[in-house]
Design a protein around this motif. Structure first.
Motif: not given
Length: 227
Positions: A40-41, A182-187
């Motif tokens: 996430e960082a 749809l941004p990149v995330d950790t889901s």
């Protein structure tokens, strides 16, 4: 004594194994939470220029800012969103000063037409991504029908004549409606270790109760057969 010692030893051994597995999952939970925090960082870091030679290991999730032109082609990757239902990710060629890469523009409903690309040069902030969408049950892509079931970068790059490099859009200098980024995330990264830990500790508690029950029943049996 033998009727007591054997179940007791079996109960202690089983409980120790189950508790150890629970502790291991707690340790894995701490590791996974640290990994997710690190990712996430990296996702939220200050965007940089696109590397000359993007590397899946060193540059995974790297935020980049690119300026160039988008071509009037889009590959459709079948996806589903809870709030919108079935739709497609649109992946288009994006040219940056002679380099051609893949751009994940975002989500569009199946009922919508693919919008024309913006005119002229545009700016995009996004993240580099080497997605692992395919698993054992993923169908083969229908290239002729332009329905893709996974973002296979090598095949997409060959189809569109680009580098096998994908930028997932987060912010754009233009309106791409009805496409929603749809941004990149950790889901997409599973983190089930807490549930596993609770399961192992719960089984350990059941094992203790069952051991106590067998010991209690053994003592009742002994008392009933004693003259």
């Amino acid at each position: 004594m033998r009727r007591v010692i054997i179940p007791l030893l079996f109960g202690i051994l089983g409980t120790a194994v189950l508790v150890a597995l629970g502790v291991w999952q707690v340790q894995r939970l701490a590791w996974k939470e640290g990994l997710l925090a690190d990712i996430e960082a990296r996702i939220a870091a200050t965007p940089v220029a696109l590397p000359a030679e993007p590397d899946p290991e060193r540059h995974a999730f790297l935020p980049v800012e690119v300026t160039g032109t988008m071509e009037n082609r889009a590959l459709r990757v079948l996806v589903s969103r809870k709030s919108a239902g079935a739709g497609y990710r649109l992946v288009s060629p994006f040219e940056i000063d002679g380099r051609r890469i893949l751009l994940d523009r975002g989500f569009i409903r199946v009922s919508k037409d693919i919008p024309a690309p913006p005119d002229g040069r545009v700016a995009i902030i996004g993240n580099l991504r080497w997605p692992d969408d395919r698993n054992a049950s993923t169908p083969e892509n229908d290239v002729a029908g332009n329905t893709w079931f996974a973002r296979d970068l090598g095949a997409m790059a060959a189809e569109l004549g680009t580098e096998p490099v994908l930028v997932v859009a987060r912010e754009t200098s233009y309106s791409d409606g009805p496409v929603t980024p749809l941004p990149v995330d950790t889901s997409h990264i599973p983190n089930d270790h807490l549930g596993y830990a609770i399961t192992w500790f719960g089984l350990a508690a059941i094992w203790v109760v069952m051991t106590g029950y067998f010991l209690w029943r053994g003592r009742r049996t002994d008392k009933g057969t004693t003259p």
